[in-house]
Write an enzyme that holds these catalytic residues in place. Structure first.
Site: not given
Length: 341
Positions: A19, A21
């Protein structure tokens, strides 16, 4: 015990899916250790991919952003919910169909690249509404989307993240904007493309071929649940949204395979732990108190304490868990984990 065999976690996988953020960067700055972690994976010849619910940038823009931070990335390695949503609509609608876009310019560009026609008004009779995060999204855009959906347009959300991380704390995400329309329309979107749906991770996993893929994320409700839906193992890092308190209260579908403070857990067996552990292990003992909370006693690594707490919390607790220390060492461990008595 950090992992099953005490070896480096990364050695058990041929692909690591990150991922972005809260894992690789926070807004516009890389998280400590992220640049070095990806470079080390590259140097070892390991495949990497990036899967993000952020629909405000195109894959090429995300790759450029990462490269500018010192994190090696190509557009082909980046999987965004914006591109996935546009691809899904292109499969369902005739070429040139009007699609009302609520979100950033990147989402409009993906819709256009998929052979569809982005529009701004419900008066243009769009066949679908696609909704993604955009800082400029306001009442006017949401009103047009509401009118279009009421008129029969298919409603596609790129993701339903309630918040997004920032240096100042969690901020409203696309899920909060979707909630506005959900309230106005009294219904859910027809399709949600991004995590926790399995599509992004399943696409990444196919790239691993016969090998195994590990998902690395900071959110239980998107990254970890999405990994589980895709049938993949996962590592929760505590550099973003989800914290230890949320982990202890996590339902089965949001429980990771491993936990570490940061990406060092990929390489250092002492920096990662498999969860759940055992209620009595690693020098720690966890018991259920008369009030239904948990008591931690003993001494050892804070990560081992976390594994023991998960074992008992997940077996007995429902909702928030109250943890108290039964020894001075336990007080230190709970402080390190961000928990208080």
């Amino acid at each position: 015990m950090s992992t099953d065999a005490g070896d480096r976690l990364v050695d058990g996988y041929s692909l690591v899916v990150f991922d972005l953020d809260g894992v690789i960067y926070l807004i516009d700055r890389p998280i400590a250790g992220a640049v070095e972690a990806v470079a080390r994976l590259r140097a070892e010849g390991r495949a990497v991919a990036y899967a993000t619910n952020n629909a405000s940038r195109r894959s090429s823009e995300v790759a450029d952003l990462l490269t500018g931070m010192g994190v090696s990335a190509t557009p082909e390695e980046v999987l965004t919910s914006a591109a996935a949503a546009a691809e899904l609509l292109a499969q369902r609608l005739p070429a040139g169909s009007a699609v009302l876009v609520v979100g950033a310019e990147a989402l409009r560009a993906e819709v256009r690249a998929a052979g569809l026609r982005p529009v701004d008004s419900a008066d243009e009779s769009p066949a679908a509404v696609v909704q993604g995060y955009g800082k400029q999204v306001g009442w006017a855009e949401l009103a047009e989307a509401s009118l279009a959906v009421r008129a029969g347009a298919t409603w596609v959300a790129t993701n339903t993240d309630r918040t997004l991380p920032s240096g100042r704390g969690p901020l409203p995400g696309n899920g909060s904007l979707v909630a506005v329309l959900r309230t106005a329309l009294d219904r859910d979107p027809d399709v949600v493309v991004g995590k926790p749906e399995a599509a992004l991770f399943a696409t990444a996993a196919r790239r691993a071929g016969q090998g195994r893929a590990l998902v690395v994320g900071d959110r239980l409700d998107t990254d970890i649940e999405g990994a589980r839906r895709a049938g993949l193992e996962s590592l929760l890092v505590l550099t973003g949204v989800s914290d230890v308190a949320e982990l202890l209260a996590a339902p089965p579908e949001r429980r990771p395979t491993y936990v570490s403070a940061d990406l060092a857990g990929l390489f250092d067996p002492a920096a990662v732990v498999r969860v759940p552990g055992a209620a009595q292990a690693g020098g720690w003992s966890v018991t259920v108190t008369d009030g239904g909370g948990l008591e931690l006693t003993g001494a050892g690594r804070s990560l081992d304490a976390l594994a023991a707490l998960c074992a008992v919390a997940w077996a007995t607790a429902a909702g928030d868990v109250v943890v108290r220390a039964g020894s001075p060492e336990a007080t230190e461990a709970l402080t390190a984990l961000g928990l208080s008595d």
